[in-house]
Design a protein around this motif. Structure first.
Motif, PDB file in Angstrom:
ATOM      1  N   UNK A 105      15.583  12.332  11.329  1.00  0.00           N
ATOM      2  CA  UNK A 105      14.741  11.159  11.145  1.00  0.00           C
ATOM      3  C   UNK A 105      15.250   9.961  11.913  1.00  0.00           C
ATOM      4  N   UNK A 106      16.522   9.617  11.729  1.00  0.00           N
ATOM      5  CA  UNK A 106      17.146   8.509  12.457  1.00  0.00           C
ATOM      6  C   UNK A 106      18.642   8.772  12.522  1.00  0.00           C
TER       7      UNK A 106
ATOM      8  N   UNK B 164      28.011   1.685  13.702  1.00  0.00           N
ATOM      9  CA  UNK B 164      27.532   1.967  12.354  1.00  0.00           C
ATOM     10  C   UNK B 164      26.477   0.938  11.947  1.00  0.00           C
ATOM     11  N   UNK B 165      25.343   1.423  11.465  1.00  0.00           N
ATOM     12  CA  UNK B 165      24.253   0.538  11.059  1.00  0.00           C
ATOM     13  C   UNK B 165      23.180   0.365  12.108  1.00  0.00           C
ATOM     14  N   UNK B 166      23.404   0.822  13.347  1.00  0.00           N
ATOM     15  CA  UNK B 166      22.395   0.732  14.413  1.00  0.00           C
ATOM     16  C   UNK B 166      21.779   2.125  14.566  1.00  0.00           C
ATOM     17  N   UNK B 167      20.612   2.314  13.978  1.00  0.00           N
ATOM     18  CA  UNK B 167      19.973   3.627  13.955  1.00  0.00           C
ATOM     19  C   UNK B 167      18.838   3.690  14.977  1.00  0.00           C
ATOM     20  N   UNK B 168      18.658   4.886  15.498  1.00  0.00           N
ATOM     21  CA  UNK B 168      17.636   5.131  16.513  1.00  0.00           C
ATOM     22  C   UNK B 168      16.677   6.201  16.014  1.00  0.00           C
ATOM     23  N   UNK B 169      15.436   6.079  16.445  1.00  0.00           N
ATOM     24  CA  UNK B 169      14.427   7.073  16.093  1.00  0.00           C
ATOM     25  C   UNK B 169      13.573   7.369  17.322  1.00  0.00           C
ATOM     26  N   UNK B 170      12.765   8.415  17.205  1.00  0.00           N
ATOM     27  CA  UNK B 170      11.886   8.814  18.307  1.00  0.00           C
ATOM     28  C   UNK B 170      10.691   7.867  18.365  1.00  0.00           C
ATOM     29  N   UNK B 171      10.379   7.384  19.555  1.00  0.00           N
ATOM     30  CA  UNK B 171       9.211   6.524  19.771  1.00  0.00           C
ATOM     31  C   UNK B 171       8.014   7.429  20.070  1.00  0.00           C
TER      32      UNK B 171
ATOM     33  N   UNK C 166      14.150  11.453   1.585  1.00  0.00           N
ATOM     34  CA  UNK C 166      13.839  12.266   2.770  1.00  0.00           C
ATOM     35  C   UNK C 166      12.619  11.702   3.491  1.00  0.00           C
ATOM     36  N   UNK C 167      11.566  11.372   2.740  1.00  0.00           N
ATOM     37  CA  UNK C 167      10.347  10.842   3.357  1.00  0.00           C
ATOM     38  C   UNK C 167      10.610   9.500   4.038  1.00  0.00           C
ATOM     39  N   UNK C 168      11.392   8.630   3.392  1.00  0.00           N
ATOM     40  CA  UNK C 168      11.718   7.339   4.004  1.00  0.00           C
ATOM     41  C   UNK C 168      12.592   7.513   5.234  1.00  0.00           C
ATOM     42  N   UNK C 169      13.522   8.460   5.176  1.00  0.00           N
ATOM     43  CA  UNK C 169      14.414   8.713   6.311  1.00  0.00           C
ATOM     44  C   UNK C 169      13.640   9.127   7.548  1.00  0.00           C
ATOM     45  N   UNK C 170      12.575   9.892   7.352  1.00  0.00           N
ATOM     46  CA  UNK C 170      11.789  10.400   8.476  1.00  0.00           C
ATOM     47  C   UNK C 170      10.563   9.543   8.777  1.00  0.00           C
ATOM     48  N   UNK C 171      10.462   8.372   8.137  1.00  0.00           N
ATOM     49  CA  UNK C 171       9.343   7.479   8.430  1.00  0.00           C
ATOM     50  C   UNK C 171       8.009   7.971   7.928  1.00  0.00           C
ATOM     51  N   UNK C 172       7.998   8.897   6.962  1.00  0.00           N
ATOM     52  CA  UNK C 172       6.750   9.441   6.425  1.00  0.00           C
ATOM     53  C   UNK C 172       6.334   8.742   5.141  1.00  0.00           C
ATOM     54  N   UNK C 173       7.090   7.733   4.725  1.00  0.00           N
ATOM     55  CA  UNK C 173       6.736   6.920   3.559  1.00  0.00           C
ATOM     56  C   UNK C 173       7.299   5.529   3.779  1.00  0.00           C
ATOM     57  N   UNK C 174       6.728   4.572   3.099  1.00  0.00           N
ATOM     58  CA  UNK C 174       7.191   3.184   3.164  1.00  0.00           C
ATOM     59  C   UNK C 174       7.194   2.616   1.747  1.00  0.00           C
TER      60      UNK C 174
ATOM     61  N   UNK D 250       7.116  23.427   4.752  1.00  0.00           N
ATOM     62  CA  UNK D 250       7.767  24.204   5.810  1.00  0.00           C
ATOM     63  C   UNK D 250       9.010  23.502   6.342  1.00  0.00           C
ATOM     64  N   UNK D 251       8.996  22.179   6.429  1.00  0.00           N
ATOM     65  CA  UNK D 251      10.112  21.452   7.031  1.00  0.00           C
ATOM     66  C   UNK D 251      11.150  20.988   6.015  1.00  0.00           C
ATOM     67  N   UNK D 252      10.710  20.615   4.786  1.00  0.00           N
ATOM     68  CA  UNK D 252      11.626  19.975   3.840  1.00  0.00           C
ATOM     69  C   UNK D 252      11.733  20.671   2.493  1.00  0.00           C
ATOM     70  N   UNK D 253      10.880  21.636   2.203  1.00  0.00           N
ATOM     71  CA  UNK D 253      10.989  22.340   0.940  1.00  0.00           C
ATOM     72  C   UNK D 253       9.960  21.902  -0.092  1.00  0.00           C
ATOM     73  N   UNK D 254      10.036  22.537  -1.272  1.00  0.00           N
ATOM     74  CA  UNK D 254       9.025  22.360  -2.304  1.00  0.00           C
ATOM     75  C   UNK D 254       9.042  20.967  -2.922  1.00  0.00           C
TER      76      UNK D 254
END
Length: 532
Positions: free
Chosen positions: A119-120, A230-237, A56-64, A15-19
């Motif tokens: 994601x960030x 540039x290079x200082x990224x933020x994400x939702x806590x 995409x998964x790494x960008x959104x913190x859903x994979x490592x 639903x959010x990212x596709x097949x």
């Protein structure tokens, strides 16, 4: 990880990212850590598609990822692991956005929304995106300054709703490049906002913007210049949002049990310690009554004796949400976070039993929670329910996994005549069972919403085309007759179908959010009950 959770992760990713992302993410959830080529082999996708999905998964913190090595001098490879808990958090995205809107207004809402979508993000990119979006919907002649949006961003960081994301470790000159970058976090700078000059205001987006950039390469190069952060990224806590939701649930429970004033006192106590209380802790820090009195909003007009009476009432309440721990400073108090979670989880289970099996079954269930272990005859006597009815209710709840039956033999042969049969409620086990049922319910709701949308796809596309035609005609200054003629392209029957579809989808969305409230409470309770 159960089959229900895996199916829910698959639906949310699609639903959010596709097949493509859904196939790669679901495969990692099924198999566990795997290198890139095995993911491509298992999903049937080519390497480029798998790389994009993993990005995409790494960008959104859903994979490592982590590096591995076969032997001392063997080859080094990179394995990817899915984080299914982060995938399930997508259920709560709308709640995060609404919470930010409630606390920090439209700017806070859009900042959290943009960060969740990407994601960030860097601070400058987030501020400019949000300012442009607010300017596009603002009234004519009204501007949205970057400084105003930056102030909302700073407030979100200062209250820990946004935090810095991991950054790559710098390598020395001449060092051999690693198979994967090493990500590090600096705890001291986690909530430090960089000082960057953000001067200007949001711009309305016009359709000619892309053509203008193509016609002026110099302008395009100027847009692509690196930004100062540039290079200082933020994400939702997410943990901070969950702490806020937990605190709100405690305040609501106290207000419903006692009164609104008691709820506001507990809200003040939680607000005083929300930034200094670590996640998954059992208690807040010690709070003196004099400090609580000074921190109360002045509009309450509460005197110190009245506050002391309320604190004594809260400390003596059987719920034990507030505990008195000392007499210094007029009395020191703490909010018992773990006890409040257990109490709210038990109340949730009681309400579910009452809705499913009736008030008498809820009375038996509540009795077992209080007495821990009871025989069938004791249940009949304490609950004052006829033997036949009590037996039927007990067996029904045992079959539905709400109540467990424990055998205690007098001898080793387990003979029925020499065995005690005790009924009890394992709260954690029942909470896990209800949580799986909630996941199944959310899965069915999402599948039903997709089915309803798919069945009416042509009608929705037609309505969107007509809305686009109406917008363009109105912008060109058409008269009422032309607008009426375009609106009549949708018949009355089709309009009624659209209304029914909208009503159904809204009901499904609302049900999904209500179930997620139960999911959040049970998840938080089970997480806090695990041994540290």
């Amino acid at each position: 990880m159960t089959a229900v959770e895996t199916r829910l992760c698959e639906l949310l990713l699609r639903e959010h990212f596709g097949e493509l992302v859904s196939r790669a993410g679901t495969h990692l959830v099924h198999t566990g850590p795997q290198p890139l080529r095995l993911v491509a082999l298992g999903t049937g996708l080519n390497l480029d598609q798998v790389k994009k999905a993993l990005c995409v998964l790494l960008q959104h913190g859903m994979a490592s990822f982590k590096t591995g090595k076969r032997g001392a001098s063997g080859p080094t490879w990179v394995e990817y692991t899915a984080d299914y808990a982060a995938m399930l958090r997508m259920l709560r995205y709308t709640r995060y956005v609404y919470c930010a809107k409630t606390l920090y207004g439209d700017a806070g809402e859009l900042l959290i929304e943009e960060t969740l979508q990407h994601g960030q993000l860097t601070m400058s990119a987030a501020v400019r995106r949000v300012a442009d979006r607010m300017a596009s919907t603002a009234d004519e002649g009204k501007t949205v300054e970057y400084s105003d949006v930056a102030a909302a961003f700073t407030n979100l960081v200062n209250t820990h709703f946004l935090q810095r994301w991991l950054s790559g470790k710098e390598e020395g000159e001449g060092a051999r490049p690693e198979a994967a970058p090493t990500l590090v976090s600096n705890e001291t700078d986690m909530y430090t906002v960089p000082k960057i000059p953000l001067i200007g205001h949001g711009k309305r987006r016009l359709s000619a913007d892309s053509d203008d950039l193509d016609a002026h390469p110099a302008k395009k190069r100027k847009v692509e210049e690196p930004l100062p952060d540039d290079g200082i990224y933020w994400r939702v806590n997410f943990e901070r949002f969950h702490q806020h939701f937990h605190n709100q649930a405690i305040v609501s429970a106290v207000a419903s049990k006692l009164d609104k004033t008691a709820g506001e006192i507990v809200r003040t106590m939680l607000r005083m310690s929300e930034l200094t209380t670590p996640p998954n802790t059992a208690f807040t820090q010690l709070l003196a009554s004099t400090e609580i009195f000074r921190s109360l909003p002045p509009e309450y007009g509460m005197t110190k004796p009245v506050l002391d009476q309320y604190l004594s009432l809260l400390a003596d309440d059987p719920m034990e949400f507030v505990t008195k721990s000392g007499e210094s400073g007029g009395g020191t108090f703490i909010v018992n976070l773990l006890k409040s979670l257990k109490t709210m989880a038990r109340c949730t289970l009681e309400s579910i039993v009452q809705e499913r099996f009736g008030s008498r079954a809820a009375r038996i269930f509540r009795l077992l929670l209080q007495k821990r272990h009871l025989e069938q005859k004791q249940v009949e006597d304490f609950a004052m329910i006829p033997a036949k009815e009590a037996k039927e209710m007990l067996y029904t709840m045992v079959s539905q996994n709400f109540v467990t039956l424990q055998e205690i033999p007098k001898a080793a042969d387990y003979a029925p005549a020499r065995t005690f049969y005790l009924y009890t409620v394992n709260v954690e086990q029942t909470a896990r069972f209800i949580l799986q049922r909630c996941y199944k319910t959310v899965t069915n709701l999402i599948a039903r919403r997709h089915h309803e949308t798919k069945e009416n796809k042509r009608l929705l596309e037609k309505a969107q085309r007509i809305e686009a035609i109406l917008a363009s005609v109105q912008a060109s200054g058409a008269d009422e007759a032309q607008l009426q003629e375009i609106e009549e392209m949708i018949t009355a029957t089709e309009r009624q179908q659209l209304e029914n579809l909208k009503r159904t989808v809204n009901k499904l969305d609302k049900s999904e959010m209500q179930v997620d409230e139960t999911v959040f409470l049970l998840e938080t309770f089970l997480q806090a009950s695990r041994p540290q």
